[in-house]
Every structure is written in C-alpha cells, then in structure tokens.
Design an enzyme around this catalytic site. Structure first.
Site, PDB file in Angstrom:
ATOM      1  N   ASP A 426       0.866  -1.169   0.000  1.00 35.72           N
ATOM      2  CA  ASP A 426       0.000   0.000   0.000  1.00 35.72           C
ATOM      3  C   ASP A 426       0.910   1.228   0.000  1.00 35.72           C
ATOM      4  O   ASP A 426       1.989   1.211   0.589  1.00 35.72           O
ATOM      5  CB  ASP A 426      -0.886  -0.002   1.245  1.00 35.72           C
ATOM      6  CG  ASP A 426      -1.742   1.249   1.330  1.00 35.72           C
ATOM      7  OD1 ASP A 426      -2.459   1.536   0.370  1.00 35.72           O
ATOM      8  OD2 ASP A 426      -1.665   1.939   2.372  1.00 35.72           O
ATOM      9  N   ASP A 621      -1.182  -0.782   6.505  1.00 32.25           N
ATOM     10  CA  ASP A 621      -1.158  -0.240   7.863  1.00 32.25           C
ATOM     11  C   ASP A 621      -1.945  -1.083   8.847  1.00 32.25           C
ATOM     12  O   ASP A 621      -1.961  -0.797  10.035  1.00 32.25           O
ATOM     13  CB  ASP A 621      -1.654   1.208   7.887  1.00 32.25           C
ATOM     14  CG  ASP A 621      -3.110   1.341   7.443  1.00 32.25           C
ATOM     15  OD1 ASP A 621      -3.804   0.315   7.355  1.00 32.25           O
ATOM     16  OD2 ASP A 621      -3.537   2.478   7.194  1.00 32.25           O
ATOM     17  N   ASP A 625      -6.391  -1.452   5.539  1.00 28.00           N
ATOM     18  CA  ASP A 625      -6.066  -2.531   4.616  1.00 28.00           C
ATOM     19  C   ASP A 625      -6.411  -3.905   5.176  1.00 28.00           C
ATOM     20  O   ASP A 625      -5.960  -4.910   4.641  1.00 28.00           O
ATOM     21  CB  ASP A 625      -4.571  -2.484   4.275  1.00 28.00           C
ATOM     22  CG  ASP A 625      -4.167  -1.160   3.655  1.00 28.00           C
ATOM     23  OD1 ASP A 625      -4.890  -0.697   2.769  1.00 28.00           O
ATOM     24  OD2 ASP A 625      -3.151  -0.588   4.080  1.00 28.00           O
TER      25      ASP A 625
END
Length: 737
Positions: A426, A621, A625
């Site tokens: 991410d 995180d 997510d």
C-alpha cells in the site's frame, strides 16, 4: 510484574476472551509424550488443545461446557503428567531439574569412567567384577531413577515413551550382567555399558534443558522490560506504587532516564523516548502533549506527565508477550508428520528390538549376542530429536523476531512465507510517511502568507502542510476571518480586507479568476512529477501555486531493491491518480502499479493476483487494509508503537521501518529452512542408525552418545537463529517438495 500466564489464566474465566489459556505441562520427555497429553486433553468435552514439547506448554481453547482446570489436571495426571498454571512455578521446576541432573551427572560419569577402565584392564579378576557391580548399582537405580520412575508410571497405564526405551535397555544390560556375575563367572559383563548409557543420556538431557532455556528466553526478556513501580499523582501528592496497582485515568510522572511504566498519553512535557525495546529501532522518538507512549519504553531526557490509558494485560507489552507466547506454542503444518511418527514410534521400536533379539539368538544361540544389538536399537531409536526439530526452531525464530520488533503469528506463517513470490505495498503510510509536506511555492512574495492565513484553522492534511510549511520558513502569517469551505474544491477567507481563495484551479476559474499562462505551465510541470498542486488567488487573479507531497519512507527504495534480490516481484497499490502513483513508483523502483484503487477494492486486486498464480504478501497499515491483509497469502501489518494491528495480519512490524518487511520474510524463510534441516537430521539419524545398531555395528554406549548428541544438535542448530540479522545476507526463495 505479573506474568502473562497469570493474565491468561484469569482470562480463561471470561467468556468474552474465548477462554483460551496456556498451561505448563510437567513430566514430558519426548515428542510422544506431547502427543499423548494432547490426545488426552482433546478427549475432554469442549476442549481443543495442542501441546508443544519444546516449550513444555499446552495451549487450550475451552468452550462454555468445558471442564475446569482441576478436571483437566486429573485427566492428564492419569497419564502420568501434570499441568501448572503459572510460568514462575515452571521456571523454578526447570531450575530444580537442572540442579538434579548435575548432581546425578557428578555420580554417573566418575563411576562410568572407573567401570570402563576396570573392564579394559582387570575384568577377569573377581574383585574387579564385583567393584563394577558396586559402581553400576547406584548409577542404575539412583542416577538413572528419572528414566526408571517415568517408565514405571507409563507401564502402570499400559503406555510407553522414550523413558521406557531407556529403562528397558539399561535394565536389560544390568540384569544380564548380574546374572553372569552370579552364575557365569567366565562370561563378559556389561555394567560399564549401562553406566555410560545413563551418563550420556543425563548429559544430553542436561544440555538440552539448558539450551531450551535459552531458546525460550524471549518471553522472559520481554516481561523483564516492564517497570516495577510508577510515580503517580493522587490528590496533589506524588507517591510510588507497584505498577500493578495503577489504574486507567490516573496521572503518572516519568522522570528522565526512567522506564515508562504503563501505556499513556502525554499531558505535559517533551522528551525523546527510546522505543527500541518494543520496535527494534534505536533512534529515540520525540514525544509531546497529545502523543501516545508505551509501557517499558525509556524516557531519555525530559520529564513527562502522563494520563494512564492501558494497564496490565491491555498494554502494548502484554499484547506482544501474549502474541509471542502463542506463536511459540503453535505448530507448523510440516510438524504433523513428526507428530504422527512420534505417536507410534516407541511401540514400533519395541517390536523391532524384540525381533532383532530373537533373530540374533536363533542365529548364534547366545543371549549375549542377542542382548547387545537389541539394547542398542532401544537406545538409539529414542524419538527425542524428532520431537524437538520443529518447536525449538519456531521458539527461537519468533523470539528473535520479537527482539527486532517483528511479531510472527506462528508456525503456519513461517511455512507459508517460503512460497511468497509477490509483495504488494500500500502506498500511503507504508511506502510513504503518510504525512503531507509543503514542497514548492511559486508566485509573488505574499503567496505563502495569504495561503497559510486561510488554512490556519484547517484540519485537512493539505491545510496542515501549508501552515507547517509557513512556520518552518519563518513566514509571518496575518489573521483571517469569514472562513468558508467548498467541499472537494477549496476554501476561502478574508485576509487583510481581501477575499483569498485556496484550492483547485477549477475552483478559482469558477469564481472568474484569471490564470496566468506561466503559472499554468509551472503547475503542469509539478503535477507531472507526482506532486499535489493547488492554487492561491485574490483580486480576481491567480497569484501563485503551491505543491505538497507525501515523502517516501526512509528505507522504501532499499527495501524494494532487497526484495528483488530475493527473487520477489514488487507491486504498489494506491487510490492516487496514475500520474502521481507512477511518479512515486518511479522513485522507489517499482515497475508494476495498481492505481486509482478504492480501499474497498484492494482485496479484489489481491485476489486477482492470486488467481493469476501469484503467492501474495500484502503490506499495509493493518487498519484500512484489513480485508486485503486477510485475503493475502501473507499479511504484513505496519504498526507504530502502541498501534499493533495483529488481528488481520500474519506478521506485524511494530516499527514503521520498511526494512522490517525484508527482515520478516528473511527470518520466516530462515526459520522454516532450519525446521527442514532439523527434521532431515532427526529422520536421517534414526533411519541410518537403527540398521547399524541392529547389525551389531554400534555398541549401546556409542548409541547413547549419538542419541544425546542428536537432540543437542537439533537445539543448537535452532539457536543459530538468534544471530539472525547480525550478519544475514538476503535469502532467495526456499523451495521444499
């Protein structure tokens, strides 16, 4: 400090906690013991358990109708074992066991050496034969008592384990020698064999006990990190109280150089806090009012006043200890084969030994010729190394990870990590710092001052970046009034009697503002570089443009490069525009980008990669997510200090340093490789040694020494993981099977 076992035992009474408890098992000596205890517990109604021989612990999940601890102890006690609820009691029992083994060694080895010398130089003499008997008897029945008593307990319950093999083998050698001493004065005696077998096995068990203590030291070290007392402020007075007595909502003063006793929020003061004991990062972190701090971290140079937020089992340290304990007690799928073999190994060995004894007797007609190979088989076939191969490696690997701020959920995670060929990052808060910073200001000298005046009270990330950027540059910011916001477009306010607009170009153009071509060209140039650009204008003219960006995390580029060296493909996923995402990916060295992906669609992108044949690790995180982390073959959550997101992830990095991603995968693979090495040696040792013993090539003494060495070597091989990351080169993907 209260032990984690005490907390988890207390938690067992709370249905809301799932009634999951960990209990120490006393009396196990091999993998077949662990299998027997596990089978006994799982037979109880409402109980699901697994037992780890290396840790000496049972992890037990209890339903509402499950029996209590007393009933479980009774069930396990009927099989010759005991359950202990507190880790302190188990530690003291381990220390007592080591002291007892040392004392028995002090008797067995001198007696064994003396008996061996007599057998070589004077065994034909009557006095020497009776002296050997005098030396062998206390060793057999006192030094060897742990083996004999454990075997007797198993025999009363019609079961057998490693101690049974040892007891039968040594008693056979001793009994045959006594019979020869009394009735066959010219035959050879084997007293020295029995003594040295016991001496070698005691030495192996002592070394194994010490090594296991080193392997399981991670939890003890974590528990020792916590402070013992706290300086609390109650009714205007300062007083020191035990940390267990502190309650949420209380205020605590932490002086320079002291450990922070509990999790809390800073009310007053600033200081650098060394969080290395939890995160593995050596650089202290600046803390001030409003910041969260974690218990067991070190207040370096300032005085802090804290409001207590979490105590006891709710603190970050306790959660980490609980996670490490659960991981160390877990099993890797590869261990199932070892468990099945250990469960049936002892009865099979007895059958093999009996068949060998009968075969040799029929071939030679001599009891002596039948006895020695059978005893060698009984001794060398003990499955101790097999039972230690997997759990000790998991213990050491997960413990080493905890020291580096890497929390691995267990053996299954270690095994899955070996097949990872794609890592998906991410972007925001993972590859980047997750905080906007003002980078470029283009326009006249008033551009930044006017923009900062409008954004002064904004909570938007871009607004905060402008205000902070002005402060860093020493710009004097005038006051503003009549602040108004147009959602998704921009903001406006009155500054020095002028109406000032800050926002998108379309926001200014909709108000009739003229946009100079030179500024438009500069804005396009900044946007092509991946920056977020916005405009500032007054008096119906766009006066300047500002750009903000989310900077790369310090170790992003080097971490991506190391993953590629390991043969892993790297993908970035983000909700940003393709231009912005492409610019960030170019900086970090990522070729494949999934851009303009909404948070709820990330899980679908991970699934598509998996359907294309990739084995995917997702790095995020751990909060936004969560679904993608759960969908991935390996979920790696980036935590920060107290925000340890462990529910959806398989691996949690307490620090935000991306180097931890590389280390986590390397450590997982190295640990799994160690498991494979251990199982190879354990299986190979028995497969090769039993035929040699059956053929009479290995004497019982050599068999005892080899058996003891095999167990110690498996533990020693696992202990090499404690040096991981001190001089560990990148590992390429490990393929097994």
């Amino acid at each position: 400090m209260t032990s984690v076992e005490e907390h988890t035992t207390a938690d067992a009474d709370a249905a809301s906690r799932g009634r999951r408890i960990r209990l120490d098992v006393v009396g196990m000596t091999c993998g077949s013991c662990a299998a027997r205890v596990e089978k006994t517990l799982n037979r109880q109604p409402g109980v699901t358990a697994h037992v780890n021989f290396a840790t000496g612990q049972a992890t037990v999940q209890l339903s509402d109708d499950a029996p209590g601890l007393d009933e479980l102890r009774a069930a396990v006690g009927s099989r010759g074992y005991d359950l202990v609820a507190h880790v302190d009691e188990a530690d003291e029992a381990s220390r007592r066991e080591q002291r007892g083994l040392l004392l028995r060694l002090a008797v067995a080895w001198p007696a064994g050496v003396a008996a061996m010398v007599l057998s070589m130089v004077a065994m034909d003499a009557t006095w020497a034969r009776w002296t050997a008997f005098a030396l062998a008897t206390p060793v057999q029945f006192w030094a060897g008592w742990p083996f004999l008593s454990a075997a007797a307990i198993r025999a009363r319950r019609l079961t057998a384990n490693m101690d049974t093999l040892i007891a039968v083998g040594t008693l056979a050698a001793y009994g045959y020698s006594v019979w020869v001493l009394l009735f066959e004065p010219m035959e050879e005696l084997y007293f020295e064999s029995g003594i040295l077998i016991i001496a070698f096995l005691l030495l192996g068990r002592y070394l194994e006990a010490r090594a296991n203590g080193r392997a399981s030291s991670a939890i003890t070290k974590l528990l020792e990190l916590g402070a013992k007392d706290a300086l609390v402020i109650r009714e205007g007075k300062q007083m020191r109280v035990p940390v267990d007595a502190v309650k949420p909502g209380w205020q605590v003063r932490v002086k320079p150089g002291e450990k922070i006793p509990v999790d809390g929020r800073v009310l007053d003061g600033t200081s650098a806090v060394d969080e290395s004991m939890l995160t593995g990062e050596s650089v202290p972190v600046e803390k001030g009012p409003g910041d969260e701090v974690a218990g067991a971290t070190l207040n370096v140079d300032g005085s802090l006043l804290l409001e207590v937020t979490r105590v006891g089992s709710d603190t970050a340290l306790a959660q980490i200890v609980r996670l490490v304990a659960e991981a160390q007690g877990s099993k890797a799928p590869i261990q199932r084969l070892a468990d099945r073999v250990s469960a049936v190994f002892v009865p099979v060995v007895f059958v093999i030994a009996a068949a060998i004894a009968i075969g040799w007797f029929l071939a030679t007609g001599e009891v002596r010729d039948a006895l020695i190979p059978a005893v060698s088989v009984l001794i060398i076939a003990c499955p101790c190394a097999l039972g230690l191969a997997t759990p000790v490696a998991i213990m050491v690997g997960t413990g080493r990870g905890a020291q580096m701020g890497i929390l691995i959920r267990g053996g299954e995670v270690l095994e899955r990590s070996r097949s990872i060929d794609t890592v998906v990052f991410d972007k925001t808060g993972t590859l980047t710092e997750g905080r906007m910073r003002l980078e470029v200001v283009e326009g006249d000298g008033r551009t930044l001052a006017m923009a900062a005046a409008v954004e002064a009270g904004s909570e938007h990330p871009i607004g905060r970046a402008v205000a902070e950027g002005a402060a860093e540059r020493g710009v004097t910011v005038p006051s503003s009034v009549a602040f108004r916001s147009s959602v998704g477009s921009g903001v406006r306010a009155t500054v020095e009697a002028q109406d000032v607009l800050v926002g998108r170009r379309t926001f200014l153009e909709a108000e009739g503002y003229r946009v100079p071509s030179a500024l438009a060209d500069r804005a396009a140039e900044l946007e092509s570089g991946g920056a977020t650009v916005f405009w500032v204008g007054w008096d119906s003219v766009a006066r300047g443009v500002l750009s903000v960006s989310d900077r790369l995390a310090p170790q992003a580029r080097s971490s991506v490069d190391r993953l590629r060296e390991m043969g892993i493909d790297v993908v970035m996923i983000t909700g940003d525009s393709r231009a912005t995402a492409g610019a960030i990916a170019g900086e970090v060295g990522i070729d494949r980008v999934l851009a303009e992906v909404h948070p709820e669609d990330k899980v679908d992108e991970v699934r598509r990669l998996q359907e294309a044949g990739a084995s995917v690790a997702m790095v995020g995180d751990g909060i936004n997510d969560g679904p993608a982390l759960a969908q991935a073959d390996l979920g790696i959550a980036i935590g920060t200090g107290t925000d340890v997101a462990i529910e959806a992830s398989d691996i949690t990095l307490i620090s935000g340093d991306l180097t931890g991603v590389v280390r986590a995968i390397e450590l997982s693979r190295r640990t799994f490789r160690t498991i494979v090495e251990n199982l190879f040696w354990a299986f190979g040792y028995n497969v090769l040694a039993i035929p040699l013993a059956a053929a009479g090539v290995l004497s019982p003494i050599v068999a005892a020494a080899a058996m003891a060495f095999s167990s110690v070597s498996v533990v020693a091989n696992s202990l090499r993981l404690r040096r991981f990351a001190r001089s560990a080169p990148p590992l390429r993907r490990l393929r097994v099977g």
